[in-house]
Structure formats: C-alpha cells, structure tokens
Design an enzyme around this catalytic site. Structure first.
Site, PDB file in Angstrom:
ATOM      1  N   SER A  16     -54.051  72.860  27.475  1.00  0.00           N
ATOM      2  CA  SER A  16     -54.184  73.706  28.665  1.00  0.00           C
ATOM      3  C   SER A  16     -55.105  73.018  29.662  1.00  0.00           C
ATOM      4  O   SER A  16     -55.797  72.033  29.329  1.00  0.00           O
ATOM      5  CB  SER A  16     -54.742  75.095  28.316  1.00  0.00           C
ATOM      6  OG  SER A  16     -56.092  75.002  27.901  1.00  0.00           O
ATOM      7  N   ILE A  18     -57.205  70.974  32.283  1.00  0.00           N
ATOM      8  CA  ILE A  18     -57.319  69.550  32.598  1.00  0.00           C
ATOM      9  C   ILE A  18     -56.679  68.695  31.514  1.00  0.00           C
ATOM     10  O   ILE A  18     -56.015  67.697  31.803  1.00  0.00           O
ATOM     11  CB  ILE A  18     -58.806  69.185  32.779  1.00  0.00           C
ATOM     12  CG1 ILE A  18     -59.353  69.809  34.070  1.00  0.00           C
ATOM     13  CG2 ILE A  18     -58.996  67.672  32.796  1.00  0.00           C
ATOM     14  CD1 ILE A  18     -60.852  69.714  34.221  1.00  0.00           C
ATOM     15  N   GLY A  19     -56.859  69.067  30.245  1.00  0.00           N
ATOM     16  CA  GLY A  19     -56.297  68.284  29.156  1.00  0.00           C
ATOM     17  C   GLY A  19     -54.789  68.209  29.210  1.00  0.00           C
ATOM     18  O   GLY A  19     -54.205  67.121  29.076  1.00  0.00           O
ATOM     19  N   SER A 134     -69.377  66.931  33.405  1.00  0.00           N
ATOM     20  CA  SER A 134     -69.350  68.105  34.281  1.00  0.00           C
ATOM     21  C   SER A 134     -70.459  67.978  35.319  1.00  0.00           C
ATOM     22  O   SER A 134     -71.552  67.480  35.013  1.00  0.00           O
ATOM     23  CB  SER A 134     -69.543  69.395  33.478  1.00  0.00           C
ATOM     24  OG  SER A 134     -69.733  70.505  34.348  1.00  0.00           O
ATOM     25  N   TYR A 147     -74.488  74.494  27.917  1.00  0.00           N
ATOM     26  CA  TYR A 147     -73.305  73.724  28.318  1.00  0.00           C
ATOM     27  C   TYR A 147     -73.726  72.511  29.129  1.00  0.00           C
ATOM     28  O   TYR A 147     -73.277  71.381  28.876  1.00  0.00           O
ATOM     29  CB  TYR A 147     -72.357  74.610  29.125  1.00  0.00           C
ATOM     30  CG  TYR A 147     -71.166  73.863  29.690  1.00  0.00           C
ATOM     31  CD1 TYR A 147     -70.051  73.605  28.896  1.00  0.00           C
ATOM     32  CD2 TYR A 147     -71.153  73.422  31.007  1.00  0.00           C
ATOM     33  CE1 TYR A 147     -68.959  72.922  29.396  1.00  0.00           C
ATOM     34  CE2 TYR A 147     -70.066  72.732  31.527  1.00  0.00           C
ATOM     35  CZ  TYR A 147     -68.970  72.482  30.715  1.00  0.00           C
ATOM     36  OH  TYR A 147     -67.892  71.792  31.228  1.00  0.00           O
TER      37      TYR A 147
END
Length: 246
Positions: A16, A18-19, A134, A147
C-alpha cells in the site's frame, strides 16, 4: 528497454501507499519485484498486479529468513532493496508506554536493520539500497517523538552502511518524504471524521500547498534504485514539497 530490465528488487511494506507505488514503478521499468506485507488481502491484490507477494512481518526474524530464502531460490540475487516497512502512532512523552516505544523501534529500526543485514549475501555488485526516512526526523512534531527518533536513526544508519558497503559497489541512500496522501497517513487521525482536519494541518506546513502523491515518491525511489544516481551514496533525497527546505 526499461531502466531495470533483468533486475530483481524487494520492497518491504510494499502492499500500500509509497511501497506499492514504488513496487509498481520498479516493475514498470522491467524489474522482477518481490513485495512483503502483513495483510493477505492486499498481498493477493499485489500478486494479481504482477508482483511477487510474500506475507511477512519485518519485526519477525523468522519471517525475514523466509523472504530471503524465497528470493535466493530464484538464483539471481538482489539488485534493489527498498527497506520501506514501518509506521508510527501519536503519543506525547507523558503518554508513551514501553509497548509503544518497543513496537515503534522494533518495526522501524529493528525491521530495517535486519532486513538489510539478511539481504547482504544476496546483494549483487552495483546493488542499490534505499531506506525510508521522514521529514519528521528533522522537526519537532508534538506527540510524534518516537517515530521521529526512529527515522533519525535510519538516516544515521544509512550513512554508516554506505561507508561499509562501498567496497562492494553497493550504494545506500535514504528517501525522505514529506506528508504524502496514503492510508498510513490517514490512519494517524483519531477517526475517519478527522482525516480532513489532519490533512489540512499538514498541508499548511508545505510550501507547495498540497500533500504529496505516492507516485511522486516512487519516481524518486526509482532514481535512487537505478543507474541515474550512480554517483550517490550516503545521501538523503528530500521529496517534501519544500516543507523542510523553504
């Protein structure tokens, strides 16, 4: 001819967002693309689209062993590794539990470390490793500390691995997306009714005044995976609409 004709690629977290967009982009350039994920329904959809889907959790070493055994059976090694699996949830310092810390670091950092480590015997000379960073790692987004810390770790590891693997002709670079409209991003909202509010808040931080699209990140992943970036290693490539640049 495609840029990756005859090449073999692995995209973790490839069912799903970006992958998946990146897996499709690599396949469109001629690569045989293996993807991993935990949702069998999404894996079945990926397989129907011509990708080689393997159910796997990157935080489970036994699962990783099975993934690389499957790739090894093909006998062509690995030319592109996009270590993309990961995710996060909001939690302030006061609300952070040991479980939240452990799950976030095991999945994002541990999963990446051991994915790359277990890929080493299969990587062909000239292979490209792409890590997912990120823009959160550069900022101070409230309640997103765990994160952000994992993504800062990924950036650091990418530099170290680039130095360690340069003698084998293997390049290691980090893609650094800004906010991208994906199911994972929408999942950060407390409930479906607040997704719009979340997106508007994120857009306000982007000079280009919109969220990114998964296919835009996929184009950058292809650049790092292909010979177009042959003189790049240890780099961080920002695809963030200017969010951390302007």
């Amino acid at each position: 001819m495609g840029q990756l004709d005859g090449k073999t690629a692995l995209v973790t977290g490839g069912t799903s967002g970006i992958g998946l967009a990146s897996a499709r982009r690599l396949a469109a350039e001629g690569a045989t693309v293996f993807v991993t994920g935990r949702d069998q329904g999404k894996l079945d959809e990926a397989a129907a689209a011509g990708l080689v889907a393997i159910r796997s959790d990157v935080s489970d070493p036994a699962d990783l062993d099975r993934v690389f055994a499957t790739i090894a059976e093909r006998g062509r090694g690995l030319d592109v590794l996009f270590a993309n699996a990961g995710g996060g949830e909001f939690a302030t310092l006061g609300d952070t539990t040991w479980e939240h810390y452990e799950q976030t670091f095991h999945r994002n950092v541990g999963g990446t470390v051991f994915t790359v480590q277990k890929a080493l015997p299969l990587l062909n000379p000239g292979a490209s490793i792409v890590l997912t960073g990120s823009t959160a790692a550069d900022g101070s987004s409230s309640a997103f500390g765990m994160y952000a810390a994992t993504k800062a770790a990924i950036r650091s590891l990418g530099r170290t691995w680039a130095a360690e693997l340069v003698g084998r002709g293997i390049r290691v670079n980090t893609i650094v997306p800004g906010p991208v409209e994906t199911p994972g991003l929408a999942g950060l909202a407390p409930d479906a009714s607040q997704v719009d509010t979340l997106f508007k808040g994120l857009i306000a931080s982007v000079p280009m005044d919109r969220l990114g699209r998964p296919d835009e990140i996929a184009d950058a992943v292809l650049f790092l995976a292909s010979g177009q970036s042959s003189f790049m290693t240890g780099a961080a490539l920002y695809v963030d609409g200017g969010a951390n640049q302007v």
